[in-house]
Design an enzyme around this catalytic site. Structure first.
Site, mmCIF file in Angstrom:
data_model
loop_
_atom_site.group_PDB
_atom_site.id
_atom_site.type_symbol
_atom_site.label_atom_id
_atom_site.label_comp_id
_atom_site.label_asym_id
_atom_site.label_seq_id
_atom_site.Cartn_x
_atom_site.Cartn_y
_atom_site.Cartn_z
ATOM 1 N N GLN A 213 0.829 -1.204 0.000
ATOM 2 C CA GLN A 213 0.000 0.000 0.000
ATOM 3 C C GLN A 213 0.866 1.257 0.000
ATOM 4 O O GLN A 213 1.646 1.464 0.934
ATOM 5 C CB GLN A 213 -0.872 -0.002 1.262
ATOM 6 C CG GLN A 213 -1.744 1.220 1.425
ATOM 7 C CD GLN A 213 -2.446 1.221 2.779
ATOM 8 O OE1 GLN A 213 -1.851 0.907 3.795
ATOM 9 N NE2 GLN A 213 -3.710 1.583 2.788
ATOM 10 N N GLY A 214 0.742 2.098 -1.035
ATOM 11 C CA GLY A 214 1.522 3.334 -1.109
ATOM 12 C C GLY A 214 0.661 4.544 -0.791
ATOM 13 O O GLY A 214 0.099 5.174 -1.692
ATOM 14 N N TYR A 215 0.549 4.851 0.489
ATOM 15 C CA TYR A 215 -0.271 5.986 0.912
ATOM 16 C C TYR A 215 0.587 7.115 1.483
ATOM 17 O O TYR A 215 0.728 8.165 0.899
ATOM 18 C CB TYR A 215 -1.275 5.531 1.992
ATOM 19 C CG TYR A 215 -2.611 5.017 1.464
ATOM 20 C CD1 TYR A 215 -2.719 4.427 0.216
ATOM 21 C CD2 TYR A 215 -3.764 5.130 2.232
ATOM 22 C CE1 TYR A 215 -3.939 3.950 -0.249
ATOM 23 C CE2 TYR A 215 -4.990 4.662 1.770
ATOM 24 C CZ TYR A 215 -5.075 4.074 0.537
ATOM 25 O OH TYR A 215 -6.291 3.614 0.091
ATOM 26 N N SER A 216 1.174 6.899 2.669
ATOM 27 C CA SER A 216 1.898 7.979 3.361
ATOM 28 C C SER A 216 3.098 8.455 2.558
ATOM 29 O O SER A 216 3.692 7.705 1.784
ATOM 30 C CB SER A 216 2.395 7.481 4.720
ATOM 31 O OG SER A 216 1.332 7.165 5.566
ATOM 32 N N SER B 1 4.398 -1.209 4.125
ATOM 33 C CA SER B 1 4.703 -2.517 4.706
ATOM 34 C C SER B 1 5.086 -3.502 3.618
ATOM 35 O O SER B 1 4.360 -3.634 2.623
ATOM 36 C CB SER B 1 3.488 -3.065 5.451
ATOM 37 O OG SER B 1 3.157 -2.228 6.517
ATOM 38 N N GLU C 168 -9.445 -0.982 6.374
ATOM 39 C CA GLU C 168 -8.190 -1.274 7.063
ATOM 40 C C GLU C 168 -8.364 -1.136 8.568
ATOM 41 O O GLU C 168 -7.848 -1.941 9.340
ATOM 42 C CB GLU C 168 -7.095 -0.316 6.570
ATOM 43 C CG GLU C 168 -5.746 -0.599 7.216
ATOM 44 C CD GLU C 168 -4.692 0.448 6.876
ATOM 45 O OE1 GLU C 168 -5.037 1.463 6.234
ATOM 46 O OE2 GLU C 168 -3.548 0.251 7.274
#
Lengths: 405, 376
Positions: free
Chosen positions: A133-136, A168, A251
């Site tokens: 997951q590429g969010y922050s 992660s 999530e």
């Protein structure tokens, strides 16, 4: 489905599991973070783990409720519950775990086009593609919508530049679902798109992050002129924030439930530590009344939390799906885990303070590391403060700082 | 166990809502100020009797509705929202509850139908010291068997809910060297029975009861033994349900104030310092709801083991005690100066929270019992 059909399904399922579940895996249930993650570079703990995944995936039972047309099990909720019960009966591990199954898969089912579902869901179900997951971003943590990673349209592709952080297992993943800025001129929430990127694309690099606990699943991910396909934008260009929020809610529920499972058995663990540390006899009442009270408090909080998880699930089954209330689980579950990890270290005394070396056994070292790691629980996945903001505004209806409700 | 409400339960809740929500805590204030001796509304009591609420958990064979604690808890929660002083929980779970759990068929047939309609009110006199005693502390009230049959009861009881109003008192008393007390029916007019209504901080009806050689017949002894623990556990769960309603109402009142009250030109509810505290109070409320619902459903399971019932009751009461006290304290603080005035209802919640927290065992008592039941 009638009671009779369900009973027949149970009998068939039980028979199939008896025939097909490798004997070596029975009695080893595992959890959300320990099991087979799959992926192009997936390594299996044993050949039996590989066989277990292949057999379950062939029936779609890695994703039991997903539609069969994409390779899922096509089971009703009741059938899926029966399957879960039968797996539990044999104490079998999930054949496959990971963010494909619990995060991007459900999001694709909700927002994806037919073509997107056909392209991406089968690989998740078979465990062939591992997702992250590429969010922050370094400058966008709690204020996620301020993210700056850019995606510029070039024909049928986007060219992506920027950096993600706290991703992660990025170094072990095959694809990443990413929030990128596709309209720098729009209001911050309205210029974001949700795009899928192959991690093998030229220009993608990852770098692990070491935490205060000494290790971590987290990475930084860098994008230098990375080309992604325009057809892999989910939910429409500049409409990514809606997709992102739906996924985050999912999530939070998941994280809460994971913590619910991870805190199970806390009372026995703490008691055993207290007895080992000389705070009480091998059996019977503890001699340290304050430690005893804190263990009871922790155990009772754990039970109350589990019952709340169950209540929200029961309400969901009764047609009342979880909304922003899922933030309750995130706030309480993570803080409960922190209290318990700290209490474990306190009870262990000097034995809970080792960092490495033969002077400490693995259990003792685990206490130290787990306590340190737990401090991140209230930061990752939306800080406790952000969750409290969500509860205050979206559940309790308190006004924004500007004065508007 | 299912923790979602059934359609029937929703109906009971909605009926209770309609009847009890209109007045809120103002009704308690009126009773406190205008009718200090009455302590609760006999009119409302009669109305509840007509609606069948006072027989909700009494078996159908004895004139009740034969429903469970899960259903009664919904009524108690609504009553608790307005801090209603009517002793519904005590009458059903202590009074009728003790007769149902330990009484003979003849005793049940004699008393339960009258209790179910509200024609008579029964309660239980069990507490003797300022705290719920630790296990193993003997009951000091004694019942001496009389040569000609019957018993002579001597002792003092405290914090008897509706003790001055009840028509029938069920008194726990030790017989000879028995470790467990037995339960005895004592009717209101008995010679040697004195009752003193207490003026307690929450303005709910409660009394001290003295028994100076009260003589009762053989048929006053409830035959059931070791019944007191289970009766108290069920009543404890009922009290926790009432507390759940109280804390929900105190929080809602506070949220309304946070939206309405303006300082520095904005509603104070826009301040994050207050938002987060309100949100934390809400988290505690939701956890309390889960344990109260679970405890009531545990109590309703046929043949539930005493240990499982005790654990469920302790879980519910420990959390309800802490959560109600926290939410009431926060409610007064967030109301500011107006919250400290007698004129404002929020103070009534603070007072009731304290009383309820210290009734039927406080949070520490219940954690102690939880640990003991778990073997440490």
């Amino acid at each position: 489905m009638s009671r009779v059909d369900l009973d027949a399904f149970r009998a068939d399922t039980r028979a199939w599991l008896e025939d097909n579940a490798p004997a070596s895996l029975r009695g080893r249930p595992g959890d959300m973070f320990h099991g087979t993650w799959g992926g192009r570079r997936g390594d299996f703990e044993s050949d039996d783990h590989r066989v277990w995944l292949e057999r379950m995936a062939a029936r779609g039972w890695t994703a039991p409720t997903w539609p069969a047309e994409y390779g899922g099990g096509g089971l009703s909720r009741k059938e899926a519950a029966v399957l879960a019960e039968e797996l539990k009966r044999l104490k079998l591990p999930a054949p496959l775990i990971g963010f494909g199954l619990v995060m991007i898969g459900p999001t694709l089912l909700q927002f994806g086009t037919e073509a997107q579902k056909r392209q991406h869901l089968p690989g998740i179900i078979k465990g062939e593609i591992r997702w992250c997951q590429g969010y922050s971003e370094p400058g966008s943590g709690s204020d996620l919508a301020s993210l700056q990673t850019s995606a510029v349209r070039d024909g049928e592709q986007y060219v992506i530049n920027g950096q993600k952080i706290w991703t992660s297992y990025a170094e072990k993943s095959d694809w990443i679902f990413c929030l990128v800025r596709t309209d720098p001129g729009a209001r911050k929430q309205e210029g974001i798109s949700f795009i899928l990127v192959d991690m093998a694309s030229p220009g993608v690099t990852t770098k692990p992050i070491k935490l205060i606990s000494g290790a971590s699943p987290f990475c930084e991910v860098f994008f230098d002129d990375v080309r992604a396909e325009a057809r892999d934008v989910i939910g429409g260009v500049n409409a990514g924030w809606t997709v992102a929020k739906a996924l985050l809610q999912h999530e939070r529920t998941m994280v809460g439930e994971v913590f619910a499972r991870s805190v199970l058995g806390g009372q026995q663990e703490l008691l055993a530590l207290a007895r080992a540390a000389g705070l009480g006899p091998p059996e019977g009442s503890l001699e340290a009344p304050l430690v005893r009270d804190r263990i009871a408090q922790s155990a009772m909080d754990e039970r109350a939390f589990m019952l709340t998880v169950q209540r929200l699930q029961d309400n969901a089954r009764a047609g009342q799906p979880p909304g922003p209330e899922s933030s309750i689980l995130k706030v309480y579950g993570t803080e409960l885990n922190q209290r318990r990890r700290q209490l474990a270290v306190e009870i262990a005394g000097a034995d809970g303070l080792g960092w490495s070396g033969d002077a400490y056994d693995d259990g003792a070292l685990g206490l130290t590391r787990d306590w340190l790691r737990s401090r991140g629980n209230t930061i990752e996945g939306g800080t406790s403060e952000i969750q409290l903001n969500i509860i205050a505004k979206r559940v309790l209806g308190l006004p924004d700082a500007g004065g508007a409700a | 166990m299912n923790l979602a409400l059934t359609d029937e339960q929703k109906l009971i809740r909605d009926t209770a809502k309609d009847m009890l929500r209109k007045d809120g805590a103002r009704r308690l204030r009126r009773l406190r100020d205008a009718a200090p001796d009455a302590r609760f509304s006999r009119e409302l009591w009669a109305e509840m009797g007509e609606l069948g609420w006072l027989g909700l958990t009494i078996p159908e064979a004895h004139g009740g509705a034969g429903l469970g604690l899960a259903e009664l808890a919904l009524v108690l929660e609504e009553l608790g929202r307005g801090l209603g002083p009517e002793p519904v929980g005590a009458a059903l779970l202590l009074g009728a509850g003790a007769i149902d759990a330990a009484g003979s068929e003849a005793q049940k047939a004699r008393f339960l139908p009258r209790l179910a309609t509200g024609e008579a009110l029964a309660t239980l006199a069990w507490q003797e010291g300022p705290h719920r005693p630790a296990p193993g502390i003997p009951c000091m009230t004694v019942a001496e068997a009389q040569p000609g049959g019957g018993y002579r009861l001597t002792g003092e009881k405290r914090e008897v809910v509706a003790g001055a109003n009840a028509d029938v008192l069920i008194v726990s008393a030790r017989v000879g060297g028995d470790p467990e007390p037995r339960l005895f029916l004592v009717e209101a007019g008995a010679t040697g029975l004195t009752r003193e209504a207490l003026d307690r901080v929450d303005a709910h009806p409660v009394a001290r009861v003295a028994l100076a050689g009260v003589e009762v017949g053989e048929d006053a002894a409830l035959p059931g033994v070791a019944a007191l623990g289970g009766v108290l556990d069920r009543a404890t769960i009922g009290l926790a349900a009432e507390m759940l309603g109280g804390m929900a109402a105190a929080l809602e009142m506070t949220l309304a104030w946070l939206r309405e009250r303006r300082q520095f030109g904005v509603p104070i509810g826009s301040f994050q310092a207050l938002q987060h505290r309100a949100a934390r109070a809400f988290v505690e409320l939701e956890l309390t709801r889960s344990v109260v619902m679970a405890a009531a459903r545990t109590a309703d399971q046929a043949g539930v083991p005493a240990k499982a019932l005790a654990q469920a009751a302790s879980l519910a009461k420990a959390r309800a005690s802490d959560a109600f006290a926290l939410i009431a304290d926060e409610a007064v603080q967030m109301h500011g100066g107006i919250g400290m005035t007698d004129e404002h209802d929020v103070g009534l919640y603070l007072k009731r929270a304290r009383v309820a927290a210290q009734s039927y065992g406080d949070a520490a008592w219940h954690r102690d019992r939880w640990a003991r039941l778990a073997g440490y």
